[in-house]
Scaffold this motif. Structure first.
Motif, PDB file in Angstrom:
ATOM      1  N   ALA A  20       1.420   6.853  -6.691  1.00 43.89           N
ATOM      2  CA  ALA A  20       0.246   7.617  -7.125  1.00 43.89           C
ATOM      3  C   ALA A  20       0.360   9.086  -6.728  1.00 43.89           C
ATOM      4  CB  ALA A  20      -1.023   7.006  -6.536  1.00 43.89           C
ATOM      5  N   MET A  21       0.805   9.348  -5.510  1.00 44.35           N
ATOM      6  CA  MET A  21       0.891  10.730  -5.043  1.00 44.35           C
ATOM      7  C   MET A  21       1.986  11.508  -5.781  1.00 44.35           C
ATOM      8  SD  MET A  21       0.050  10.601  -0.985  1.00 44.35           S
ATOM      9  CE  MET A  21      -0.060  12.386  -0.830  1.00 44.35           C
ATOM     10  N   MET A  22       3.134  10.872  -6.053  1.00 44.11           N
ATOM     11  CA  MET A  22       4.208  11.560  -6.778  1.00 44.11           C
ATOM     12  C   MET A  22       3.791  11.837  -8.223  1.00 44.11           C
ATOM     13  SD  MET A  22       6.737  12.507  -4.969  1.00 44.11           S
ATOM     14  CE  MET A  22       8.064  12.831  -6.119  1.00 44.11           C
ATOM     15  N   ALA A  67       0.833  -1.200   0.000  1.00 47.59           N
ATOM     16  CA  ALA A  67       0.000   0.000   0.000  1.00 47.59           C
ATOM     17  C   ALA A  67       0.873   1.257   0.000  1.00 47.59           C
ATOM     18  CB  ALA A  67      -0.932   0.000   1.210  1.00 47.59           C
ATOM     19  N   ALA A  68       1.966   1.246   0.752  1.00 51.39           N
ATOM     20  CA  ALA A  68       2.879   2.398   0.796  1.00 51.39           C
ATOM     21  C   ALA A  68       3.492   2.653  -0.577  1.00 51.39           C
ATOM     22  CB  ALA A  68       3.970   2.179   1.838  1.00 51.39           C
ATOM     23  N   ALA A  69       3.915   1.598  -1.250  1.00 52.24           N
ATOM     24  CA  ALA A  69       4.525   1.744  -2.579  1.00 52.24           C
ATOM     25  C   ALA A  69       3.520   2.310  -3.584  1.00 52.24           C
ATOM     26  CB  ALA A  69       5.055   0.397  -3.068  1.00 52.24           C
ATOM     27  N   TYR A  70       2.302   1.788  -3.582  1.00 53.70           N
ATOM     28  CA  TYR A  70       1.288   2.293  -4.500  1.00 53.70           C
ATOM     29  C   TYR A  70       0.885   3.733  -4.165  1.00 53.70           C
ATOM     30  CZ  TYR A  70       0.697  -2.337  -6.531  1.00 53.70           C
ATOM     31  OH  TYR A  70       0.912  -3.526  -7.181  1.00 53.70           O
ATOM     32  N   PHE A 123      -6.974   8.377  -4.845  1.00 56.20           N
ATOM     33  CA  PHE A 123      -6.094   7.218  -5.018  1.00 56.20           C
ATOM     34  C   PHE A 123      -5.853   6.529  -3.679  1.00 56.20           C
ATOM     35  CE2 PHE A 123      -4.428   9.408  -8.942  1.00 56.20           C
ATOM     36  CZ  PHE A 123      -4.841   8.436  -9.836  1.00 56.20           C
ATOM     37  N   ASN A 124      -5.533   7.327  -2.655  1.00 54.80           N
ATOM     38  CA  ASN A 124      -5.251   6.745  -1.343  1.00 54.80           C
ATOM     39  C   ASN A 124      -6.475   6.069  -0.741  1.00 54.80           C
ATOM     40  OD1 ASN A 124      -2.521   7.173  -1.129  1.00 54.80           O
ATOM     41  ND2 ASN A 124      -2.730   9.151  -0.132  1.00 54.80           N
TER      42      ASN A 124
END
Length: 197
Positions: free
Chosen positions: A72-74, A65-68, A168-169
């Motif tokens: 997505a945020m970047m 979840a952290a990687a996705y 996204f989150n």
């Protein structure tokens, strides 16, 4: 790992971070105090709510979840930076920080991510089974997220970037059933944007 354990561990990191800020950069500690109080209130609510309906998931889901979330945020931040530049929007805040200030900004952004994300994603995750809205509670909190951020951004065009990142989150939270992943992704994104600015 249970959601209650996850948020308690995150809260320990927040308290340690706040202590560091209080000692070395008190003006940042004052700014971060709101996020710490929000994180504490959300942690208590999530632990109490989750006690009746435990949310259990494999620990590896947190890192996925952290990687996705980070990706997505970047990508969202970069896309909107390019869009804003193309439309002629000027960025309000361009500051040069010393290495010590960057280190304390890293801690400050941890508290920001914890406060915002425990409220925006953690509470609906814990409330999902306790409200007649069911999964609709996620939409309510997305609306609250946008409404609470509007005064800081001042116009809907600028607000669209954090809102897209929040969407996204929210999807990641629903899929992976944890808030630690999006918190880590949010924190890393803020750190990268400040360090690269």
């Amino acid at each position: 790992m249970r959601l209650g354990v996850e948020v308690i561990l995150l809260m320990c990191a927040a308290i340690a971070g706040y202590a560091l800020l209080s000692i070395y950069f008190p003006y940042l500690a004052d700014a971060a105090q709101f996020y710490l109080l929000l994180a504490v209130a959300c942690t208590v609510a999530i632990v109490l709510l989750e006690h009746s309906f435990p949310i259990e998931k494999p620990p590896r889901w947190i890192m996925e979840a952290a990687a996705y979330s980070y990706t997505a945020m970047m990508l969202t931040a970069m896309a909107f930076m390019l869009l804003h530049s193309a439309l002629g929007y000027a960025f309000k805040y361009v500051v040069t920080l010393t290495l010590a200030e960057q280190a304390m900004a890293v801690v400050y952004f941890l508290l920001v991510a914890l406060g915002e994300d425990l409220f925006t994603y953690g509470l609906p995750l814990a409330l999902e089974k306790r409200t007649p809205l069911g999964k609709g509670v996620y939409l309510v909190f997305l609306g609250l997220f946008a409404a609470l951020h509007y005064p800081a951004y001042g116009n809907l065009m600028m607000l669209l970037q954090p809102f897209c990142a929040a969407c996204f989150n929210m999807y990641i939270v629903k899929k992976y059933r944890n808030v630690a992943g999006p918190i880590i992704g949010h924190w890393l994104t803020d750190v990268c944007l400040v360090v690269l600015a």
